[in-house]
Design a protein around this motif. Structure first.
Motif, mmCIF file in Angstrom:
data_model
loop_
_atom_site.group_PDB
_atom_site.id
_atom_site.type_symbol
_atom_site.label_atom_id
_atom_site.label_comp_id
_atom_site.label_asym_id
_atom_site.label_seq_id
_atom_site.Cartn_x
_atom_site.Cartn_y
_atom_site.Cartn_z
ATOM 1 N N GLY A 107 -40.667 -67.976 -15.760
ATOM 2 C CA GLY A 107 -39.326 -67.638 -15.293
ATOM 3 C C GLY A 107 -39.387 -66.569 -14.211
ATOM 4 N N PHE A 108 -39.967 -66.920 -13.078
ATOM 5 C CA PHE A 108 -40.209 -65.924 -12.024
ATOM 6 C C PHE A 108 -38.959 -65.618 -11.202
ATOM 7 C CE2 PHE A 108 -44.398 -68.188 -12.500
ATOM 8 C CZ PHE A 108 -44.967 -67.193 -13.278
ATOM 9 N N GLY A 109 -37.942 -66.498 -11.257
ATOM 10 C CA GLY A 109 -36.725 -66.280 -10.483
ATOM 11 C C GLY A 109 -36.827 -66.879 -9.091
ATOM 12 N N VAL A 110 -35.714 -66.746 -8.340
ATOM 13 C CA VAL A 110 -35.673 -67.301 -6.979
ATOM 14 C C VAL A 110 -36.290 -66.262 -6.045
ATOM 15 C CG1 VAL A 110 -34.246 -68.308 -5.171
ATOM 16 C CG2 VAL A 110 -33.631 -68.644 -7.579
ATOM 17 N N THR A 111 -37.588 -66.326 -5.941
ATOM 18 C CA THR A 111 -38.371 -65.322 -5.218
ATOM 19 C C THR A 111 -39.660 -65.957 -4.730
ATOM 20 O OG1 THR A 111 -39.328 -63.103 -5.420
ATOM 21 C CG2 THR A 111 -39.539 -64.520 -7.346
ATOM 22 N N GLU A 112 -40.240 -65.362 -3.682
ATOM 23 C CA GLU A 112 -41.502 -65.906 -3.166
ATOM 24 C C GLU A 112 -42.705 -65.366 -3.923
ATOM 25 O OE1 GLU A 112 -40.582 -64.360 0.671
ATOM 26 O OE2 GLU A 112 -40.246 -66.357 1.505
ATOM 27 N N ASP A 117 -46.005 -59.783 -16.498
ATOM 28 C CA ASP A 117 -46.932 -59.297 -17.535
ATOM 29 C C ASP A 117 -47.392 -60.451 -18.422
ATOM 30 O OD1 ASP A 117 -44.796 -59.927 -19.093
ATOM 31 O OD2 ASP A 117 -44.418 -57.893 -19.831
ATOM 32 N N GLY A 118 -47.062 -61.664 -18.019
ATOM 33 C CA GLY A 118 -47.536 -62.837 -18.758
ATOM 34 C C GLY A 118 -46.529 -63.357 -19.770
ATOM 35 N N SER A 119 -45.436 -62.593 -20.026
ATOM 36 C CA SER A 119 -44.460 -63.081 -21.006
ATOM 37 C C SER A 119 -43.791 -64.352 -20.487
ATOM 38 C CB SER A 119 -43.347 -62.058 -21.253
ATOM 39 O OG SER A 119 -43.881 -60.795 -21.384
#
Ligand code: NAP
Length: 348
Positions: A107-112, A117-119
């Motif tokens: 779930g990294f989000g709308v980002t490049e 932390d691996g969660s």
């Protein structure tokens, strides 16, 4: 912990473009809803790593996360990076479980780029399927299809299954899984091309809800009624399905995209008394409740893909994170066949 960083990119400070929620929309999200920001990604500390995203998932549920209401997850907050699943590659790492070069989903989000932390992050096997498929048939939509159809819908061999949103990420897997389990499958989708594709991938029948009277067609195609209705859209199509159930039918309430941008509450199902008449049930579910069993579904769907019995399709839009606002609207216009995914270009 030893420094396991090896990518030269990791030594440089990284700037990332992100889309954040600027204002809660009424109706369809528009230009006021979003803003694009640039921010520095910190170097990873112990246990952390940096991911460069390559594909971002576009999900109808995103519209619901913009509303300030109590739901199965908290709403995205104003000023927060838009929540999204994404695939990517680890570019700097202080976490031995995720060394540089690892392909991941999270779930990294709308980002490049994202610091993690691996969660909630998993490795993905690009040898089994390309990254977009891990956001589609082998990702959350595939899990939704599998548990919604088999656990919630309690599919039995010989059932007649109806699925709406049939040419989309969840619906296309529902129909193909049902066929693989010996059901007769009718799909509902918008447009002749989508309906032709449904027949191509093995659906027995397809109804174009933009051109045909759904209730009339359903009565022709399933005169004895439907055993499982997998509902992705709600609204009039749900009413048509309710009017054509078989005794003991299971209605799987997966989603109701036809109402997601409504500015007032859409009317409730008019035909709900059919549940009584046909001794039927209608059950809602949230796929996250099945997280412990995802490996079972990935193995089953993966096997169907590799043996050629399930077609995993994605519509990949260009445009990078800047294209997110427009790409999201594509879901509500039906631009996608299969899973809708946004490709992330590398930052300059
Ligand atoms: N319960 C859960 O845990 C869970 C998890 C994942 C997804 N979902 C739900 O499952 C559904 C499908 O999600 P998905 O990711 O697979 O999306 P999708 O089906 O790949 O994309 C959305 C599709 O919805 C159709 N659509 C848009 N507006 C519509 C309308 N007014 N009436 C009828 N159809 C419309 C469009 O296809 P056409 O061109 O055919 O109209 C569009 O391609 C959504 O309702 C979503 O919220 C639920």
């Amino acid at each position: 912990m030893a420094d396991i960083t090896s990518d030269p990119e990791a030594q440089l400070s990284i700037t990332t473009r992100q889309i954040v929620l600027a204002q809660r929309p009424q109706g369809f999200p528009d230009d006021e809803t979003w803003s694009q920001v640039e921010t520095e990604v910190p170097s990873p500390g112990p246990g952390e790593f940096v991911v460069r995203t390559d594909h971002i998932s576009l999900d109808p549920a995103m519209r619901g996360w913009l509303n300030d209401v109590r739901s199965y997850v908290p709403p995205v907050q104003l000023g927060e990076v838009m929540r999204a699943q994404a695939t990517g590659v680890v570019t700097a790492s202080e976490n031995a479980d995720f060394p540089v070069g690892t392909a991941v989903i999270g779930g990294f989000g709308v980002t490049e780029h994202a610091l993690s932390d691996g969660s909630g992050v998993s490795r993905i096997d690009l040898g089994l399927a390309p990254a977009p498929t891990w956001l589609g048939a082998l990702g959350m939509p595939g899990m939704t299809a599998y548990f919604g159809l088999l656990d919630v819908g309690r599919l039995r061999e010989g059932d007649t299954v109806l699925v709406s949103g049939a040419a989309g990420a969840v619906g296309s897997v529902v129909g193909q899984l049902a066929k693989a389990k010996g059901a007769r499958v009718i799909g509902i989708a918008g447009g002749a091309d989508k309906c032709a594709w449904l027949r191509e991938i093995g659906f027995d029948e397809a109804i174009d809800y933009r051109e045909e009277k759904v209730l009339r067609r359903l009565r022709e195609l399933a005169p004895d009624g439907i055993d499982v209705y997998f509902d992705n859209v709600g609204g009039d199509i749900l009413d048509a399905a309710l009017a054509n159930l078989r005794r003991g039918a299971r209605v799987v309430l997966c989603g109701a995209i036809s109402g997601y941008n409504a500015e007032s509450l859409p009317p409730g199902p008019k035909r709900y008394m059919s549940l009584l008449v046909f001794r039927a049930s209608m059950t809602g579910f949230v796929v996250f409740d099945y997280q412990d069993r995802y490996p079972e579904a990935v193995a089953a769907i993966g096997e169907l893909i590799t043996s050629g019995r399930l077609v995993a399709r994605e519509t990949v839009l260009p445009g990078g994170v800047a294209g997110f606002p427009e790409a999201l609207l594509g879901l509500f216009r039906g631009v996608n066949t299969g899973k809708l995914v946004l490709a992330v270009e590398e930052s300059a």
